[in-house]
Structures are given as structure tokens and as C-alpha cells.
Design a protein around this motif. Structure first.
Motif, short mmCIF file in Angstrom:
data_model
loop_
_atom_site.label_atom_id
_atom_site.label_comp_id
_atom_site.label_asym_id
_atom_site.label_seq_id
_atom_site.Cartn_x
_atom_site.Cartn_y
_atom_site.Cartn_z
N PRO B 124 0.80 -1.23 0.00
CA PRO B 124 0.00 0.00 0.00
C PRO B 124 0.83 1.28 0.00
O PRO B 124 0.51 2.23 -0.71
N SER B 125 1.91 1.30 0.76
CA SER B 125 2.69 2.54 0.81
C SER B 125 3.44 2.76 -0.50
O SER B 125 3.67 3.89 -0.92
N VAL B 126 3.80 1.66 -1.16
CA VAL B 126 4.43 1.81 -2.47
C VAL B 126 3.44 2.44 -3.45
O VAL B 126 3.79 3.34 -4.23
N ILE B 130 3.98 5.92 -5.55
CA ILE B 130 3.98 5.96 -7.01
C ILE B 130 2.90 6.90 -7.54
O ILE B 130 3.09 7.63 -8.52
N THR B 131 1.76 6.91 -6.88
CA THR B 131 0.65 7.70 -7.38
C THR B 131 0.68 9.15 -6.90
O THR B 131 -0.18 9.95 -7.28
N ALA B 132 1.67 9.48 -6.11
CA ALA B 132 1.72 10.82 -5.50
C ALA B 132 1.63 11.93 -6.53
O ALA B 132 0.94 12.93 -6.34
N TRP B 134 0.37 11.80 -9.59
CA TRP B 134 -0.58 11.59 -10.66
C TRP B 134 -1.71 12.61 -10.68
O TRP B 134 -2.18 13.00 -11.75
N ASP B 135 -2.15 13.01 -9.51
CA ASP B 135 -3.30 13.91 -9.49
C ASP B 135 -2.98 15.27 -10.06
O ASP B 135 -3.84 15.95 -10.62
N ALA B 136 -1.74 15.65 -9.93
CA ALA B 136 -1.33 16.97 -10.42
C ALA B 136 -1.49 17.08 -11.94
O ALA B 136 -1.99 18.08 -12.45
N SER B 137 -1.12 16.03 -12.64
CA SER B 137 -1.12 16.11 -14.10
C SER B 137 -2.45 15.82 -14.74
O SER B 137 -3.47 15.91 -14.11
#
Lengths: 137, 137
Positions: B124-126, B130-132, B134-137
DNA sequence: CTGTATCCTTAGGGATACTG
DNA sequence: CAGTATCCCTAAGGATACAG
């Protein structure tokens, strides 16, 4: 990976693709893992209608890859019994994540709702339940 | 699933196979997800050497399936930028489980050891890491 | 029932030349 | 650079007959 199947690259995604990245192999694994199928005729009867030559080829290949093992039925000497090896059973998390993804993105998917809900709530316990009977056999 | 791609069955495993169960599609998703590739030329340069007609076909298909979206670069008007949609980003858990499986079963796999170890310790922490971005773009 | 063998058709895909 | 268009070949695979 046996020499008969050279890999394009050893990227882990590509390794998986070369192992089971075709239109049939994962369906056989599904049948072994979730549908308790174990004989040549069992696989033949699945809805996707695989033909005998393709099925024989994929079973042979899966055996060579160490994902499936083959034994002779004790009851009927001319009957073969296929089962997943540990390497094959290790595919379970992948299969569950695929099931979850399809359940979310295919409006027509026939995934068992109960399984999807349990997956959403608590994947590890689902894995425990599914694998409960595996060590015995 | 668009009408152009009829499904054999709507079993969730089969749905996934019909979406990305070929020898190339998952490599493109890998490049988008883990290698920050985003242009036609980026994908062309991958080690597996996909040819231009196949790449164009798979990108078009992924777009039709809603897994990838296409935009025009603001800097260079004749350059296309591909990115994963939410449906595509939802494939991450599958990709990580595949990576873990290959890491365990392919002695030659080139999975980043650091990633594999982190996966083993705490998936889960991985995913969070990794998705950290993603929301920005 | 478990496969094998064969025939035949189609889809996948490599190479490469070319266009906006 | 981002594709498109061909050419051509091979592998995948459906149908089916047959064998142990």
C-alpha cells in the motif's frame, strides 16, 4: 524460463507477458484456480471454446514453465489431472487484482458480486480463504 | 467496451485479456506508468522494439478503451502527448503484482530490487508513493 | 476421454518508404 | 516528430478427423 522460450527482455512486465500474455493461457489458470477444473475435458467445456490443439499446446507450455503440473488419475489410468504448482498459485494476487479492475470498469462483467465486495473490503482475508484448501492437495 | 471489440465472454479475467492481453499493450502501459514516457517516439525507443504500425494501432485502441488519453503538446503543435486515464492508472495494482511475481520467479528479471523489496514489505505505501504525482497532471 | 495430426484461413506483426 | 500505407511473411488458431 526454459530455453525454448527466449525472452525479448527481462523486464518483469515482459517476463509475465511471455509466460501468460496470450489470449488463452490465463483462462486455463482461471479454470484451475477458481472453477476447480482439472481435466482436459473440463477446460474444453469452458465458454470461450478453446480448440483441442491449442489447449494441448498451452497445457504443455504451462507445464514446461512450471506453472502447472500433470498427473495421472488413480481411478482412471487414461485420465490426466492438472493442477497449479506453487508458482501457479502465486498468480492469485494478480488474478484478484484483474478481477477487481474488470469489476470496476466493465459494466457487463460477470464477476461474482460477493467476491468483488469482499475484495474491496479486505483483499488479504479473501486470499486466505481462497488458498485455504490448497496446501492439502 | 466499444462495439468494435466484442468480448468472447464477460468473465472478468477474459475482459482484461481482451483489453490488454496481447504481447505489446502492457509494455506501453508500463512505459507510461513507470518510465515517464509520453510520446510516440518515447515508446518506439523501448528495448522490445515495437514497430510503428503496431504502436499506432495499440495507442488508438487504448484510447478507444479509455485507458489512455491523447493531447497535443503546447510547446510543439505537431507533437502528441499520451497519458493514462483513471481507468489506466487503476491498472497499477495489477502491474505491481505482476512485478512481484516476476521478481520471485524469474532469476534473470531486471526488476528494480529496491522496488521489489518495498513491495514485499508494504505494498500500500508503495502505491501511495507511485501515485503521489498523478493527481497533479 | 486425452490428446495428435492435418488442413487451411486469418490476424499479427516486421520492414520500410513515405507524408504532413 | 508523429504517424500512415504497403508489402509480405509467419504464427496463431479454428475445424475436424483420427488414434491410444
Amino acid at each position: 524460463m526454459p530455453e525454448e522460450f527466449p525472452c525479448r527482455t527481462h523486464c518483469p512486465i515482459n517476463f509475465a507477458l511471455e509466460s501468460f500474455g496470450d489470449k488463452w493461457t490465463l483462462l486455463i489458470i482461471r479454470d484451475l484456480m477458481f472453477k476447480a477444473k482439472q481435466s482436459f475435458g473440463d477446460f474444453l467445456s469452458s465458454d470461450e471454446k478453446i480448440s483441442t490443439n491449442i489447449l494441448a499446446d498451452r497445457l504443455r507450455r504451462l507445464e514446461q514453465l512450471g506453472i502447472v503440473s500433470k498427473a495421472t488419475s488413480e481411478k482412471n489410468r487414461s485420465k490426466s489431472i492438472y493442477s497449479l504448482t506453487q508458482k501457479g498459485r502465486d498468480l492469485l494476487p494478480i488474478m484478484l487484482e484483474i478481477t477487481r479492475w474488470s469489476g470496476k470498469h466493465d459494466p457487463q462483467t460477470h464477476a461474482p458480486d460477493a467476491l468483488l465486495q469482499r475484495l474491496e473490503a479486505d483483499t488479504p482475508s479473501v486470499i486466505t480463504q481462497i488458498t485455504a484448501g490448497w496446501d492439502a492437495s
